[in-house]
Scaffold this active site. Structure first.
Site, PDB file in Angstrom:
ATOM      1  N   ALA A  67      -3.112 -12.565  30.209  1.00 57.05           N
ATOM      2  CA  ALA A  67      -4.431 -12.006  29.911  1.00 57.05           C
ATOM      3  C   ALA A  67      -4.896 -12.641  28.607  1.00 57.05           C
ATOM      4  O   ALA A  67      -4.077 -13.058  27.785  1.00 57.05           O
ATOM      5  CB  ALA A  67      -4.329 -10.498  29.769  1.00 57.05           C
ATOM      6  N   GLY A 112       0.132 -11.789  32.433  1.00 56.92           N
ATOM      7  CA  GLY A 112      -0.759 -11.606  33.585  1.00 56.92           C
ATOM      8  C   GLY A 112      -0.650 -12.736  34.603  1.00 56.92           C
ATOM      9  O   GLY A 112      -0.979 -12.550  35.775  1.00 56.92           O
ATOM     10  N   GLU A 115       2.279 -11.861  36.652  1.00 55.94           N
ATOM     11  CA  GLU A 115       1.864 -10.700  37.457  1.00 55.94           C
ATOM     12  C   GLU A 115       0.933 -11.121  38.594  1.00 55.94           C
ATOM     13  O   GLU A 115       1.014 -10.597  39.707  1.00 55.94           O
ATOM     14  CB  GLU A 115       1.188  -9.665  36.544  1.00 55.94           C
ATOM     15  N   GLU A 135       5.057  -9.835  26.852  1.00 58.58           N
ATOM     16  CA  GLU A 135       4.199  -8.844  26.181  1.00 58.58           C
ATOM     17  C   GLU A 135       4.874  -8.171  24.992  1.00 58.58           C
ATOM     18  O   GLU A 135       4.200  -7.823  24.016  1.00 58.58           O
ATOM     19  CB  GLU A 135       3.739  -7.772  27.194  1.00 58.58           C
TER      20      GLU A 135
HETATM   21  N1  COA Z   1      -4.846 -15.642  25.676  1.00 55.79           N
HETATM   22  C1  COA Z   1      -5.794 -16.326  25.037  1.00 55.79           C
HETATM   23  N2  COA Z   1      -5.703 -17.621  24.728  1.00 55.79           N
HETATM   24  C2  COA Z   1      -4.606 -18.272  25.119  1.00 55.79           C
HETATM   25  C3  COA Z   1      -3.559 -17.628  25.804  1.00 55.79           C
HETATM   26  C4  COA Z   1      -3.717 -16.249  26.080  1.00 55.79           C
HETATM   27  N3  COA Z   1      -2.806 -15.552  26.771  1.00 55.79           N
HETATM   28  N4  COA Z   1      -2.579 -18.520  26.038  1.00 55.79           N
HETATM   29  C5  COA Z   1      -2.998 -19.688  25.527  1.00 55.79           C
HETATM   30  N5  COA Z   1      -4.229 -19.529  24.983  1.00 55.79           N
HETATM   31  C6  COA Z   1      -5.065 -20.534  24.314  1.00 55.79           C
HETATM   32  C7  COA Z   1      -4.594 -20.808  22.879  1.00 55.79           C
HETATM   33  O1  COA Z   1      -5.110 -19.825  21.992  1.00 55.79           O
HETATM   34  C8  COA Z   1      -5.167 -22.171  22.648  1.00 55.79           C
HETATM   35  O2  COA Z   1      -6.571 -22.047  22.394  1.00 55.79           O
HETATM   36  P1  COA Z   1      -7.247 -22.876  21.154  1.00 55.79           P
HETATM   37  O3  COA Z   1      -7.007 -24.317  21.508  1.00 55.79           O
HETATM   38  O4  COA Z   1      -8.665 -22.471  21.210  1.00 55.79           O
HETATM   39  O5  COA Z   1      -6.509 -22.450  19.943  1.00 55.79           O
HETATM   40  C9  COA Z   1      -5.034 -22.854  24.017  1.00 55.79           C
HETATM   41  O6  COA Z   1      -4.936 -21.787  24.957  1.00 55.79           O
HETATM   42  C10 COA Z   1      -3.797 -23.726  24.131  1.00 55.79           C
HETATM   43  O7  COA Z   1      -2.667 -22.923  23.816  1.00 55.79           O
HETATM   44  P2  COA Z   1      -1.553 -23.352  22.759  1.00 55.79           P
HETATM   45  O8  COA Z   1      -0.857 -22.117  22.298  1.00 55.79           O
HETATM   46  O9  COA Z   1      -2.150 -24.229  21.714  1.00 55.79           O
HETATM   47  O10 COA Z   1      -0.599 -24.221  23.701  1.00 55.79           O
HETATM   48  P3  COA Z   1       0.952 -24.493  23.479  1.00 55.79           P
HETATM   49  O11 COA Z   1       1.310 -25.559  24.443  1.00 55.79           O
HETATM   50  O12 COA Z   1       1.275 -24.705  22.037  1.00 55.79           O
HETATM   51  O13 COA Z   1       1.689 -23.120  23.911  1.00 55.79           O
HETATM   52  C11 COA Z   1       2.060 -21.198  25.337  1.00 55.79           C
HETATM   53  C12 COA Z   1       1.597 -22.676  25.251  1.00 55.79           C
HETATM   54  C13 COA Z   1       1.791 -20.727  26.774  1.00 55.79           C
HETATM   55  C14 COA Z   1       3.557 -21.119  25.063  1.00 55.79           C
HETATM   56  C15 COA Z   1       1.282 -20.348  24.321  1.00 55.79           C
HETATM   57  O14 COA Z   1      -0.089 -20.627  24.470  1.00 55.79           O
HETATM   58  C16 COA Z   1       1.477 -18.881  24.480  1.00 55.79           C
HETATM   59  O15 COA Z   1       2.525 -18.353  24.121  1.00 55.79           O
HETATM   60  N6  COA Z   1       0.454 -18.164  25.030  1.00 55.79           N
HETATM   61  C17 COA Z   1       0.463 -16.745  25.144  1.00 55.79           C
HETATM   62  C18 COA Z   1       1.368 -16.291  26.267  1.00 55.79           C
HETATM   63  C19 COA Z   1       1.393 -14.788  26.333  1.00 55.79           C
HETATM   64  O16 COA Z   1       1.874 -14.102  25.438  1.00 55.79           O
HETATM   65  N7  COA Z   1       0.874 -14.238  27.446  1.00 55.79           N
HETATM   66  C20 COA Z   1       0.864 -12.830  27.676  1.00 55.79           C
HETATM   67  C21 COA Z   1      -0.360 -12.209  27.142  1.00 55.79           C
HETATM   68  S1  COA Z   1      -0.327 -10.472  27.382  1.00 55.79           S
END
Ligand code: COA
Length: 260
Positions: A67, A112, A115, A135
């Site tokens: 999400a 999400g 999910e 989460e």
């Molecule tokens: N919500 C909002 N934005 C997200 C996102 C999320 N769940 N996951 C990734 N993004 C966005 C980042 O903020 C970034 O945006 P920006 O370029 O405007 O800053 C872009 O997507 C790229 O993500 P980034 O984190 O730079 O890529 P990465 O390769 O370094 O890392 C992940 C990839 C998936 C490991 C990391 O993005 C992450 O941990 N995301 C969240 C996962 C999460 O906790 N999901 C559950 C949410 S309840």
């Protein structure tokens, strides 16, 4: 309907490809995506020519990275409850479709995203895909069905391990624990999902829909699930497809199902 955060295209075989399309945000699910997903599921329900759906994420890196964290930082308890309920309703609507839905997991399937993949009927993953319910790292819990669908798929112990540690699992590990049905090299992901879909679409459509319905009822107590199965079995016996399928077997030919 015009979509801005998803795309939906149908081919000549009736296979619809639904793509979550926010690659710059790793296809994170914001309110627009959830609403468009809801509208697209309604479209799939109403269009007879759509026989099955493959759900994937745009770009090479992510299926859905969860999400959209930016959208829920300010939720109060009541808003959080509503937020979770709406997403759950949309995912359950997807799961309840009488047409097969296959997730083609091309990268991160986190929160999400994991999910959403679990709300699909089957999952094919690229060997570069990663699954997780992270989460707890944010101080929250899964809210789009993760605490319910993950234990049903992999068992309570492994589900708790993923949910409590927040650790990611590889596609291979996801296959070992029953979270995905098949793992393929990235270049073959969509063709593998299509092949699996085509195998299903070659069967009697009524039998496929009734099978989905019956297995969906496996969450019920056994006696109720068995009763439901018997009712649907009876329904299947009344179809032209059953007569045709049985006749084709006895005549050693391929059945020509008509879907009724
Ligand atoms: N919500 C909002 N934005 C997200 C996102 C999320 N769940 N996951 C990734 N993004 C966005 C980042 O903020 C970034 O945006 P920006 O370029 O405007 O800053 C872009 O997507 C790229 O993500 P980034 O984190 O730079 O890529 P990465 O390769 O370094 O890392 C992940 C990839 C998936 C490991 C990391 O993005 C992450 O941990 N995301 C969240 C996962 C999460 O906790 N999901 C559950 C949410 S309840």
């Amino acid at each position: 309907m015009e979509y801005t955060t998803i795309t939906f295209e149908t081919d000549a075989d009736g296979i619809g490809v639904l793509t979550i399309n926010r690659p710059d945000k790793l296809n994170a699910l914001n309110a627009d995506v959830i609403q468009e997903l809801d509208a697209c599921i309604a479209e799939i329900e109403s269009r007879d020519e759509v026989k099955g759906v493959i759900l994937t994420g745009a770009g090479s890196k992510s299926f859905v990275a969860g999400a959209d964290i930016r959208q829920f930082t300010d939720l109060d308890p009541v808003q959080g409850y509503t937020f979770a309920q709406y997403g759950q309703r949309v995912f359950s609507r997807l799961e309840g479709l009488p047409k097969p839905v296959i997730a083609a997991v091309n990268g991160y399937a986190l929160g999400g995203g994991c999910e959403l993949a679990m709300a699909c009927h089957l999952r094919v993953a690229s060997e570069l895909a990663t699954f997780g319910q992270p989460e707890v790292n944010l101080g929250i819990i899964p809210g789009y069905g993760g605490t319910q669908r993950l234990p049903r798929l992999v068992g309570r112990g492994l589900a708790l391990e993923m949910i409590l540690t927040g650790e990611h699992v590889t596609a291979r590990r996801a296959y070992e624990i029953g979270l995905v049905n098949k793992v393929v090299v990235p270049a073959e992901l969509m063709s593998a999902a299509r092949q699996m879909m085509q195998t299903i679409l070659n069967k009697g459509p009524v039998a496929v829909a009734l099978s989905l319905n019956a297995v969906h009822a496996s969450d019920r107590p056994l006696d109720q699930g068995l009763e439901h199965e018997a009712l649907l079995f009876g329904q299947a016996c009344g179809t032209e497809d059953f007569k045709e399928g049985a006749a084709a077997f006895l005549e050693r030919r391929k059945p020509a199902f008509v879907g009724r």
